[in-house]
Design an enzyme around this catalytic site. Structure first.
Site, PDB file in Angstrom:
ATOM      1  N   GLY A   1      15.352  -1.767 -10.371  1.00 33.76           N
ATOM      2  CA  GLY A   1      16.005  -0.828  -9.457  1.00 33.76           C
ATOM      3  C   GLY A   1      17.191  -1.463  -8.759  1.00 33.76           C
ATOM      4  O   GLY A   1      17.338  -1.366  -7.534  1.00 33.76           O
TER       5      GLY A   1
ATOM      6  N   SER B   1      20.614  -1.043  -9.188  1.00 37.38           N
ATOM      7  CA  SER B   1      21.947  -0.431  -9.196  1.00 37.38           C
ATOM      8  C   SER B   1      22.392   0.067  -7.830  1.00 37.38           C
ATOM      9  O   SER B   1      23.540   0.480  -7.658  1.00 37.38           O
ATOM     10  CB  SER B   1      21.991   0.721 -10.203  1.00 37.38           C
ATOM     11  OG  SER B   1      21.071   1.739  -9.839  1.00 37.38           O
TER      12      SER B   1
ATOM     13  N   ASN C   1      11.363  -3.657  -7.263  1.00 39.15           N
ATOM     14  CA  ASN C   1      12.083  -2.932  -6.221  1.00 39.15           C
ATOM     15  C   ASN C   1      12.279  -1.458  -6.550  1.00 39.15           C
ATOM     16  O   ASN C   1      12.484  -0.645  -5.651  1.00 39.15           O
ATOM     17  CB  ASN C   1      13.447  -3.604  -6.007  1.00 39.15           C
ATOM     18  CG  ASN C   1      14.348  -2.813  -5.085  1.00 39.15           C
ATOM     19  OD1 ASN C   1      14.112  -2.725  -3.885  1.00 39.15           O
ATOM     20  ND2 ASN C   1      15.400  -2.212  -5.648  1.00 39.15           N
TER      21      ASN C   1
ATOM     22  N   TYR D   1       4.230   9.503  -0.536  1.00 36.43           N
ATOM     23  CA  TYR D   1       5.034   8.279  -0.592  1.00 36.43           C
ATOM     24  C   TYR D   1       4.281   7.121   0.042  1.00 36.43           C
ATOM     25  O   TYR D   1       4.210   6.027  -0.529  1.00 36.43           O
ATOM     26  CB  TYR D   1       6.375   8.496   0.106  1.00 36.43           C
ATOM     27  CG  TYR D   1       7.202   7.235   0.211  1.00 36.43           C
ATOM     28  CD1 TYR D   1       7.818   6.700  -0.925  1.00 36.43           C
ATOM     29  CD2 TYR D   1       7.368   6.573   1.425  1.00 36.43           C
ATOM     30  CE1 TYR D   1       8.557   5.532  -0.845  1.00 36.43           C
ATOM     31  CE2 TYR D   1       8.103   5.414   1.513  1.00 36.43           C
ATOM     32  CZ  TYR D   1       8.702   4.894   0.380  1.00 36.43           C
ATOM     33  OH  TYR D   1       9.437   3.731   0.473  1.00 36.43           O
TER      34      TYR D   1
ATOM     35  N   ALA E   1       1.121   6.831   0.332  1.00 33.16           N
ATOM     36  CA  ALA E   1      -0.005   6.512  -0.546  1.00 33.16           C
ATOM     37  C   ALA E   1       0.423   5.587  -1.678  1.00 33.16           C
ATOM     38  O   ALA E   1      -0.297   4.646  -2.039  1.00 33.16           O
ATOM     39  CB  ALA E   1      -0.620   7.790  -1.105  1.00 33.16           C
TER      40      ALA E   1
ATOM     41  N   LYS F   1       2.847   3.452  -1.593  1.00 38.74           N
ATOM     42  CA  LYS F   1       3.162   2.137  -1.034  1.00 38.74           C
ATOM     43  C   LYS F   1       1.906   1.434  -0.510  1.00 38.74           C
ATOM     44  O   LYS F   1       1.833   0.204  -0.519  1.00 38.74           O
ATOM     45  CB  LYS F   1       4.225   2.268   0.053  1.00 38.74           C
ATOM     46  CG  LYS F   1       5.572   2.765  -0.477  1.00 38.74           C
ATOM     47  CD  LYS F   1       6.096   1.874  -1.610  1.00 38.74           C
ATOM     48  CE  LYS F   1       7.493   2.255  -2.061  1.00 38.74           C
ATOM     49  NZ  LYS F   1       8.002   1.367  -3.134  1.00 38.74           N
TER      50      LYS F   1
END
Length: 278
Positions: A10, A12, A84, A150, A152, A154
């Protein structure tokens, strides 16, 4: 340490891009992934002796495996892995469809697990390496209405990183879960934050929190992603890095409040709950 090869997913935009640029500026060699390698190459101006842009579908195990093999083939090793890649999901639990919830788990959880599974054979063989899994302060405290799924995902990253750290210790490897607070990236824009297709008007509190994030917090976050990248690099250089890394003053504040709440809840029912042995 400058001979270490970093693999960052991830990359970019946001924290991933800031980290890649910092690493290259400090003389590290970096393999970085994105769904579109051309966008990554455009964002990062570096030669192939130090930088390798890789198009990867994190949900495809063969794609992940190939990218890691390409990293080792190009640089000779893989030493620090940074999971990431991920995206935010807003919406009340009742609003989100099964497909929407599972899609968030696929990227945020299972994508990272694919990377871990394919990187570990190399790390174990060389008996050195460090895996960073980027969670969120929302992976330590779930007190954010409208961000339940979200959080959950993490929390899952938090949980499996703690287990991973103990599983790989015997091989001389380290794992760290990272809990960033609000950093000034594009995370709160439509490119990184999904919302329910079928919003329910009854959830006024959720809409208010959602609006606050996208209309007020976005672009005003206190966290500097370049400084966060510096902390990650310094942590990787430690001989005994921690399992938990809280990033940002707000992350410390949110997490301290969660710890206080847990202590309060434990004490409230301790007499009953602790007296349940046979």
């Amino acid at each position: 340490m400058k001979s270490k090869v970093w693999y960052v997913t991830g990359a970019s935009q946001g924290l991933g891009l800031a980290l890649v640029k910092k690493l290259l500026a400090k003389g590290y060699r970096v393999a970085a992934t994105s769904r579109k390698a051309a966008e990554l190459e455009k964002a990062v101006d570096a030669g192939k002796d130090s930088f390798l842009a890789l198009p990867v579908n994190l949900l495809d195990e063969s794609s992940v495996q190939q990218s890691i093999a390409d990293t080792v083939g190009h640089f000779g090793s893989i030493d620090v892995v940074v999971n990431n890649a991920g995206y935010g999901m807003a919406g009340a639990l009742e609003e989100l469809t099964d497909a929407e919830a599972r899609a968030n788990f696929d990227v945020n959880v299972f994508g990272s697990l694919n990377v871990i599974r394919k990187a570990l054979p190399y790390l174990r063989a060389q008996k050195s390496g460090h895996i960073f899994n980027i969670a969120s302060v929302g992976g330590f405290t779930g007190g954010f209405p409208g961000f339940g799924i979200y959080c959950a995902t993490k929390f899952a990253v938090h949980g499996f990183t703690e287990s991973l750290a103990h599983e790989i210790k015997e091989f001389g490897l380290f794992a760290t879960v990272v809990f960033p607070g609000y950093f000034r990236t594009n995370f709160l824009t439509s490119s990184s934050l999904s919302t329910p297709k079928n919003e329910m008007p009854e959830y006024t509190a959720v809409r208010a929190v959602q609006s606050t994030h996208t209309d007020q917090y976005n672009g005003q976050q206190a966290g500097d992603p370049d400084k966060a990248a510096d902390v990650l690099i310094r942590t990787a250089e430690m001989q005994q890095p921690p399992i938990h890394l809280f990033l940002g003053a707000d992350s410390y504040q949110f997490s301290a409040a969660k710890i206080d709440l847990v202590k309060k809840d434990m004490e409230a029912l301790k007499e009953w709950a602790a007296a349940t042995n046979i």
